[in-house]
Design a protein around this motif. Structure first.
Motif, PDB file in Angstrom:
ATOM      1  N   ALA A 356       5.029   3.757  -3.565  1.00  0.00           N
ATOM      2  CA  ALA A 356       5.427   4.964  -2.818  1.00  0.00           C
ATOM      3  C   ALA A 356       6.079   4.621  -1.484  1.00  0.00           C
ATOM      4  O   ALA A 356       6.796   5.449  -0.906  1.00  0.00           O
ATOM      5  CB  ALA A 356       4.218   5.859  -2.574  1.00  0.00           C
ATOM      6  N   ILE A 357       5.828   3.391  -0.975  1.00  0.00           N
ATOM      7  CA  ILE A 357       6.458   2.946   0.280  1.00  0.00           C
ATOM      8  C   ILE A 357       7.389   1.772   0.006  1.00  0.00           C
ATOM      9  O   ILE A 357       8.578   1.826   0.301  1.00  0.00           O
ATOM     10  CB  ILE A 357       5.399   2.548   1.333  1.00  0.00           C
ATOM     11  CG1 ILE A 357       4.449   3.716   1.607  1.00  0.00           C
ATOM     12  CG2 ILE A 357       6.078   2.097   2.635  1.00  0.00           C
ATOM     13  CD1 ILE A 357       3.320   3.400   2.572  1.00  0.00           C
ATOM     14  N   GLY A 358       6.851   0.680  -0.552  1.00  0.00           N
ATOM     15  CA  GLY A 358       7.669  -0.473  -0.923  1.00  0.00           C
ATOM     16  C   GLY A 358       8.475  -1.030   0.228  1.00  0.00           C
ATOM     17  O   GLY A 358       9.688  -1.251   0.119  1.00  0.00           O
ATOM     18  N   GLY A 359       7.804  -1.285   1.358  1.00  0.00           N
ATOM     19  CA  GLY A 359       8.524  -1.618   2.583  1.00  0.00           C
ATOM     20  C   GLY A 359       8.940  -3.055   2.779  1.00  0.00           C
ATOM     21  O   GLY A 359       9.350  -3.407   3.873  1.00  0.00           O
ATOM     22  N   THR A 360       8.812  -3.938   1.791  1.00  0.00           N
ATOM     23  CA  THR A 360       9.108  -5.364   1.880  1.00  0.00           C
ATOM     24  C   THR A 360       8.110  -6.066   2.801  1.00  0.00           C
ATOM     25  O   THR A 360       7.437  -5.426   3.626  1.00  0.00           O
ATOM     26  CB  THR A 360      10.539  -5.671   2.375  1.00  0.00           C
ATOM     27  OG1 THR A 360      10.618  -5.475   3.789  1.00  0.00           O
ATOM     28  CG2 THR A 360      11.582  -4.858   1.650  1.00  0.00           C
ATOM     29  N   LEU A 361       8.022  -7.373   2.665  1.00  0.00           N
ATOM     30  CA  LEU A 361       7.085  -8.163   3.462  1.00  0.00           C
ATOM     31  C   LEU A 361       7.382  -8.026   4.955  1.00  0.00           C
ATOM     32  O   LEU A 361       6.477  -7.787   5.765  1.00  0.00           O
ATOM     33  CB  LEU A 361       7.158  -9.635   3.046  1.00  0.00           C
ATOM     34  CG  LEU A 361       6.302 -10.619   3.857  1.00  0.00           C
ATOM     35  CD1 LEU A 361       4.819 -10.269   3.751  1.00  0.00           C
ATOM     36  CD2 LEU A 361       6.555 -12.048   3.379  1.00  0.00           C
ATOM     37  N   ALA A 362       8.665  -8.172   5.322  1.00  0.00           N
ATOM     38  CA  ALA A 362       9.051  -8.068   6.738  1.00  0.00           C
ATOM     39  C   ALA A 362       8.772  -6.665   7.273  1.00  0.00           C
ATOM     40  O   ALA A 362       8.296  -6.492   8.404  1.00  0.00           O
ATOM     41  CB  ALA A 362      10.530  -8.411   6.903  1.00  0.00           C
ATOM     42  N   GLY A 363       9.053  -5.648   6.460  1.00  0.00           N
ATOM     43  CA  GLY A 363       8.805  -4.274   6.880  1.00  0.00           C
ATOM     44  C   GLY A 363       7.331  -3.990   7.080  1.00  0.00           C
ATOM     45  O   GLY A 363       6.932  -3.279   8.010  1.00  0.00           O
ATOM     46  N   ALA A 364       6.474  -4.565   6.214  1.00  0.00           N
ATOM     47  CA  ALA A 364       5.029  -4.360   6.335  1.00  0.00           C
ATOM     48  C   ALA A 364       4.477  -5.010   7.599  1.00  0.00           C
ATOM     49  O   ALA A 364       3.645  -4.430   8.297  1.00  0.00           O
ATOM     50  CB  ALA A 364       4.324  -4.921   5.101  1.00  0.00           C
TER      51      ALA A 364
END
Length: 643
Positions: A356-364
């Motif tokens: 539902a978010i899937g923000g990538t490692l850098a984004g997380a």
């Protein structure tokens, strides 16, 4: 509760060390706090305020405080219906109610931008983003609570928290505030049902000035806008209307005058200017100018706050892990540090791995870091300037700029990058808004004598449930009216869409954006509050005119009692409570009407039975003014038993 207590002591406002402060309910006095009454009622109120503020925020870009009205409703409901004169239960309800406003502010800033960009938005996405950001916002405050609230007692004022504490104390001793809020709720709801539901009269009164390049003036005849105007006061409402004058009586006529002879459409519009009405020019050109002004206002607010932000973070971090000495009493019971670590781990994993978010490692990683940093800043800044003035927009814009640029640099661009940027930015925005609301409620809890850990658990439960309700409201309003249209402008989300699109595609009408930014810089140099002017440019003039009328009513009430300070304060307080009820009643019935619209149920009897009255701008204006007159007289009338 002891019957001889009369108001907060002077030490509640400082003058002694925080560790020596004796709360309103001493820790030696045992009283129920986390009960079925307080949790269930608190969650219901959180859902109501989340729905109302989501509706209002998407419509006009503003939200109303929920903590103080929640405190009033809590004490009134417990005393009047359940016969429970219990201030700790009332504080729990008020704290949970405040989460409704906090998550609404976090949601409306960014998440509707997904709809505006054509990606769509599900209730599940709203709920997950809110829960992920909410758990970090609630529990990132834990290591700092004692330092910010106890050790800084008397130094950090927390103005809205102290006001809520006074309301709780006053409410347990009786009063008419509960009746005033309910009166506003009933009248606002009835007015909305008659105008927006049955459509007995129109919700907008407009007039086109054909001799002045076809520009328009008018008023949105809504009870909620009168209430908002009364709450924000004359200065803010006048500045908003001033921004509208710039847009509708300077920029729109100028664009129409200079562009009338063009043989081709002028970017970004695909229609000839000579064929465009004032509303179309506003939608195609002026909103970009307003967006530039709002964005620059956010940057300027952030820049002005930077010394305070740095100092707040440094001082707050210096007190991390500060613990009570001696026996731990009720007001010093902290959530375990492992919960804080767990909130960070959950926020990181959910932002990265949840589809539902899937923000990538850098984004997380960025989500957790920015959530922690700005949560700390938010918690301390509300102690200085209050939650209503907390620069959430500036911090959110800064986060979104960094996250979007980070995603683009790491190879996640285009539509996928935009969608991830909105969702990661949404997590941080919710965390910022929730952290400010949490800090306010924890201060009230400390003053009253409650258990901070129990309140934090209750607030997280409330925001988790209320997030689903807020998600339903967003989806319903989109289906009924279309997010980004005239009915539901979603100003902040539209701005965030422009920012992310500008970074990802570099296809923005930068000339218009820079014009707006220049207006914001002028306001800053002239010592004028930027955001009200910027919103005035960005939002329709008829909306801002209605808010101005509410501000004028407040001035008239103040002038009536100019020579009697006590009566003036009583009338303004009564009017503010009434206005809060009007806003809530309008919003709640507006949501019900949206449900009918979603189900294709036509209840607009007025347009069938009285078409001339239903379409008359004069009738709409008359109904609006009559409501304003009633607000004036109700606010300025002394309640029985008030000296």
């Amino acid at each position: 509760m002891s019957e001889n207590k009369k108001g907060l002591s002077a030490t509640a406002y400082g003058g002694i060390k925080g560790e020596d402060y004796v709360p309103f309910i001493p820790t030696s006095e045992v009283m129920p706090e986390t009960t079925g009454y307080s949790i269930i009622i608190g969650i219901i109120f959180a859902c109501i305020f989340a729905a109302a503020n989501t509706y209002l925020g998407l419509k006009v870009g503003l939200t109303i405080s929920a903590g103080i009205p929640g405190a009033i409703l809590a004490t009134g409901l417990l005393r009047g219906i359940f016969r429970r004169n219990n201030i700790l239960e009332a504080n729990m309800i008020a704290s949970l109610s405040a989460m409704g406003e906090s998550i609404a502010g976090g949601i409306i800033f960014i998440l509707p931008a997904l709809i505006l960009s054509g990606f769509g938005l599900s209730i599940l996405q709203v709920a997950i983003v809110t829960i992920v950001g909410g758990i970090m916002g609630v529990f990132f405050i834990t290591p700092l609570r004692r330092f910010l609230i106890v050790e800084e007692h008397g130094t950090l004022v927390y103005p809205e928290a102290m006001a809520a504490a006074e309301v709780l104390v006053t409410g347990t001793e009786g009063g008419s505030a509960f009746k005033t809020v309910l009166t506003g709720l009933g009248v606002g709801g009835a007015y909305k049902f008659l105008s927006g539901g049955l459509m007995i009269w129109s919700e907008s009164a407009t007039y086109t000035i054909t001799r002045y390049q076809g520009t328009m003036i008018g008023v949105d005849a809504l009870a909620s806008l009168l209430g908002v105007g009364f709450i924000v006061g004359t200065q803010a409402s006048a500045l908003m209307f001033g921004g509208s004058l710039i847009a509708w009586f300077a920029l729109i006529p100028l664009i129409k005058f200079l562009g009338a002879g063009l043989a081709e459409p002028l970017f970004p519009s695909t229609k000839l200017i000579s064929e465009m009405a004032a509303k179309e020019i506003w939608g195609s050109y002026i909103r970009y100018i307003g967006a530039g002004a709002v964005a620059m206002g956010g940057f300027i607010s952030l820049a002005r706050s930077l010394p305070t932000i740095i100092r707040s973070f440094r001082q707050a971090m210096s007190g991390i892990g500060s613990k009570a000495t001696g026996d731990i009493d009720r007001i010093n019971v902290e959530a375990p540090l492992i919960w804080v670590i767990g909130a960070a781990a959950f926020g990181f994993a959910a932002t990265w791995l949840f589809p539902a978010i899937g923000g990538t490692l850098a984004g997380a990683i960025a989500a957790v870091i920015f959530s922690f940093f700005f949560s700390v800043v938010s918690a301390r800044m509300v102690g200085i300037i209050g939650a209503s003035n907390n620069p959430v927009s500036g911090m959110t814009i800064a986060t979104l700029l960094f996250v979007t640029s980070l995603l683009k640099v790491t190879g996640v661009g285009g539509d996928q990058g935009m969608m991830k940027a909105f969702l990661v930015g949404g997590v941080v925005c919710v965390a910022i808004a929730v952290a400010g609301g949490t800090a306010q409620s924890l201060k009230t809890t400390y003053i009253i004598g409650g258990n901070p850990r129990n309140v934090q658990i209750g607030m997280f439960a409330a925001l988790s449930v209320a997030s689903v309700v807020a998600g339903y409201v967003v989806i319903m309003l989109d289906k009924a009216y279309g997010i980004g249209g005239t009915e539901v402008a979603a100003p902040q989300a539209s701005l965030m869409k422009l920012i992310v699109e500008g970074i990802m595609t570099a296809q923005l009408p930068w000339t218009l954006v820079i014009i707006g930014a220049s207006i914001a810089v002028f306001c800053a140099l002239a010592g004028i509050s930027i955001l009200p002017v910027a919103l005035g440019i960005y939002l329709p003039i008829n909306l801002n005119a209605a808010i101005l009328v509410g501000g004028i009513i407040r001035v008239l009430v103040e002038k009536k009692f100019a020579k009697n300070e006590e009566r003036k304060n009583q009338s303004i307080e009564k009017g503010t409570l009434l206005a809060s009820g009007l806003v809530a009643g309008d919003a709640l019935i507006g949501i019900i009407i949206a449900v009918f619209a979603t189900l294709n149920v036509d209840i607009a009897l007025g347009t069938k039975w009285f078409p001339k009255i239903a379409e008359s701008s004069l009738v709409a204006f008359a109904a609006f003014i009559l409501l304003g007159i009633w607000i004036y007289f109700y606010s300025s009338t002394k309640d029985k038993g008030v000296s």
